[in-house]
Design a protein around this motif. Sequence first.
Motif, short mmCIF file in Angstrom:
data_model
loop_
_atom_site.label_atom_id
_atom_site.label_comp_id
_atom_site.label_asym_id
_atom_site.label_seq_id
_atom_site.Cartn_x
_atom_site.Cartn_y
_atom_site.Cartn_z
N PRO A 1 -9.43 -1.31 -3.44
CA PRO A 1 -8.41 -0.52 -4.17
C PRO A 1 -7.20 -0.25 -3.27
N GLY A 2 -6.03 -0.45 -3.84
CA GLY A 2 -4.81 -0.23 -3.06
C GLY A 2 -4.35 -1.44 -2.29
N ALA A 3 -5.08 -2.58 -2.40
CA ALA A 3 -4.66 -3.81 -1.72
C ALA A 3 -3.38 -4.33 -2.35
N ARG A 4 -2.61 -5.08 -1.56
CA ARG A 4 -1.39 -5.69 -2.06
C ARG A 4 -1.43 -7.18 -1.81
N PHE A 5 -0.95 -7.96 -2.79
CA PHE A 5 -0.82 -9.39 -2.61
C PHE A 5 0.42 -9.68 -1.77
N LEU A 6 0.30 -10.62 -0.85
CA LEU A 6 1.40 -11.01 0.02
C LEU A 6 1.75 -12.46 -0.23
N ALA A 7 2.99 -12.72 -0.61
CA ALA A 7 3.47 -14.09 -0.79
C ALA A 7 4.45 -14.40 0.33
N GLY A 8 5.75 -14.41 0.04
CA GLY A 8 6.73 -14.65 1.10
C GLY A 8 6.90 -13.47 2.04
N GLY A 9 6.66 -12.27 1.52
CA GLY A 9 6.72 -11.08 2.36
C GLY A 9 8.12 -10.58 2.68
N THR A 10 9.14 -11.11 2.01
CA THR A 10 10.51 -10.75 2.37
C THR A 10 10.87 -9.31 2.02
N ASN A 11 10.14 -8.69 1.12
CA ASN A 11 10.37 -7.30 0.78
C ASN A 11 9.24 -6.40 1.27
#
Length: 314
Positions: free
Chosen positions: A23-33
């Motif tokens: 719970p509370g995890a975030r998906f990371l793609a390019g990470g620019t933000n």
Amino acid sequence: MKPFAFERARNVDHALSLAAAAPGARFLAGGTNLLDLMKLEIEQPETLIDVGRLPLADISETSGGGLRIGALATNTFVASDPRVRSRYPVLARAILSGASAQLRNKASMGGNLMQRTRCAYFMDPAKPCNKRLPGSGCSAMGGLSQATALFGASEFCAAVSASDMSVALAVLDAEVETVRADGSVRRRPVETLHRLPGDAPQVDTDLAPDELILAVELPPPPSGGQVWRKVRARASYIGALASVAVAGDRVALGAVAARPWRARATEAALAGGAAPSEAAEAELASASGEVGRKSLVRRLATDAIQESRKGGRS
């Protein structure tokens, strides 16, 4: 930066199971933000799930004559695709007007949609902000920000969406496809992906914590001209003071609300035979905020509508 766990997803199912278990995890793609916000301690996820290697970066034709763009397609890849440039020039122009070339090379389609506001008070941990810390107050109310919401604001938040791309997608009637850990797939219009602040401005979208964006689907391009206009404080990758996307008889406004704002009153006025300036004014009749910002949006929308009626593709 706070300590956090890091997981690399092997496939979509693995990514979803990791999200459901943390719970509370975030998906990371390019990470620019996201990574910038973590450095500022605005975002403090306990777990990051790297989805950057999943096979979600293709652009393909749909059976209905549109395009399906994978969530991990980079902004540069999308804007340079010949099909996007020829059939959806408003989308290509909107993408190229945002950020820098270096960021566009890394930023993803899904990540662009999920980026958070660039409100100066949200970005400053020393200032009260209900979006960052619910119940602390909204410093933008009566503050010095040049880019507060003209539409859809509440007493708790007046921040605006930072995504130029989403404005073009909204005017093109694009849809977002998502999947959850239980296997359920949802589709919804890009224009309704983000929530208006109401009394819970900390919740940006209607996505569940374990919901992953798979793709954005574009219908066949509308007939008529496509035009993109954006005004910002200087010629750099700073956010917009206002933007307008026009595609045929559709109009969307950017940097005026917490989500891309389809100008339905303007569209209805145009359908009824109103002049472009009158149609732009019809939308702004319900706007709040500074007179100068409203005047800027009015002039920008009028110009874009007039150019589109000439068959413009700029």
